[in-house]
Design an enzyme around this catalytic site. Structure first.
Site, PDB file in Angstrom:
ATOM      1  N   LYS A   1      45.500  31.945  32.732  1.00 32.45           N
ATOM      2  CA  LYS A   1      45.332  31.756  31.280  1.00 32.45           C
ATOM      3  C   LYS A   1      46.336  30.774  30.688  1.00 32.45           C
ATOM      4  O   LYS A   1      47.382  30.500  31.266  1.00 32.45           O
ATOM      5  CB  LYS A   1      45.351  33.120  30.572  1.00 32.45           C
TER       6      LYS A   1
ATOM      7  N   ARG B   1      42.422  41.749  37.030  1.00 27.90           N
ATOM      8  CA  ARG B   1      41.253  40.860  36.976  1.00 27.90           C
ATOM      9  C   ARG B   1      41.716  39.434  37.263  1.00 27.90           C
ATOM     10  O   ARG B   1      42.439  38.847  36.462  1.00 27.90           O
ATOM     11  CB  ARG B   1      40.605  40.960  35.587  1.00 27.90           C
TER      12      ARG B   1
END
Ligand code: HH2
Length: 290
Positions: A221, A255
């Protein structure tokens, strides 16, 4: 098939591999739009240590355009069916906020609904999850994907995320979802600044105190890129650091796009913390003393 959510509730770590069947996901958009490429990618994630495969047909990156129900179904259902036909032993998760997509995915072989709106996006969703007896991941998001990164503000990000997750869990249970099937996720990057993300990671134990396994999605991210100045394809080390930290703070579901390196890092950390280890097969994250 065992539920990876139950594995996480028992205290073992679980790697959730990301299978994005989208043209526009922030890190791998377009790579797995073809069903056979997505299926092969899912199987490879499983061989690398993922015991959940999270199949998604709509990007939630900031600014992403919504996808129609028909298009989302067209993307994800063949991939779920293909993974089942190929004999995948992983738990299949559907990353969607649309009840009709969740329903079709559950019929095709998924057993976990990963809803980034925490059942707020579609009023039918809670009933679909409850009716199927499915596992469910409830994630925090401030606002909606198109606008969520425009000056997000909290007085106390951890306290507010915690209250939200508690309320959504109560709502899910009131609709018949078994509490034992719920995962909670702070939604790293969903209406959060870099400081908010770091504060959530630092104080993750406060969310773990809600009593359900906490899932965490930091993989590749942008806040990692903001700190390291690395492009999206070069954030594995940063992703490992955040996942190891999250494990230490009590998260149990991770995840990620790069299942192998994260699985190995977590296997070492878990062995150290639990004082137990065994050589794991590539498709297993089960720890034992034998
Ligand atoms: N992050 C993304 C998507 N779904 N679900 C949960 N539970 N937690 C997360 O942190 C999370 C999620 C975003 O990552 P990705 O799927 O790779 O990107 P995109 O939304 O662009 O497809």
């Amino acid at each position: 098939m065992t539920s990876a959510v139950a594995t996480a509730a028992a205290g073992d770590f679980v790697v959730m591999g990301v299978v994005n069947v989208t043209p526009d996901s922030f890190s791998d958009g377009g790579l797995y739009l073809d069903p056979s490429a997505a299926i092969e990618h899912g199987l490879e994630l499983e061989r690398s240590g993922a015991s959940i495969l999270d199949v998604g047909g709509e990007s939630t990156r900031p600014g992403a355009n919504p996808v129609s129900e028909e298009e989302e179904l067209r993307r994800v259902v063949p991939v779920i069916e293909g993974l089942r036909t190929a004999g995948s032993a992983a738990q299949i998760s559907i990353d969607t906020s649309k009840a009709a997509v969740a329903k079709a995915a559950l019929a095709a072989g998924a057993t976990l609904v990963n809803d980034v709106t925490a059942l707020r996006g579609d009023e039918e969703m809670a009933a679909v999850v409850a009716g199927a007896g499915a596992d469910c991941c409830l994630m925090h998001m401030l606002g909606e994907p198109r606008t969520m990164q425009r000056n997000p503000h909290y007085d106390d990000v951890v306290g507010e995320v915690k209250r939200f997750l508690e309320q959504r869990m109560e709502l899910a249970v009131s609709h018949g979802v078994s509490e034992s099937r719920i995962l909670l996720d702070p939604g790293i990057g969903f209406g959060k600044t870099t400081e908010h993300n770091l504060e959530l990671l630092r104080r993750l134990d406060e969310l773990v105190a809600l009593g359900r396994p906490v899932a965490i999605g930091t993989s590749r991210k942008s806040f990692l890129g903001r700190i390291t100045a690395k492009p999206v394809e070069d954030r594995i080390a940063a992703t490992i650091a955040t996942n190891v930290l999250a494990y230490e703070r009590g998260a149990r579901v991770f995840r990620v796009h790069d299942a192998g390196p994260i699985h190995d890092a977590l296997a070492i950390v878990a062995a150290t913390v639990k004082r137990q280890w065994a050589t794991t097969t590539p498709t297993s994250s089960t720890m034992s003393t034998t």
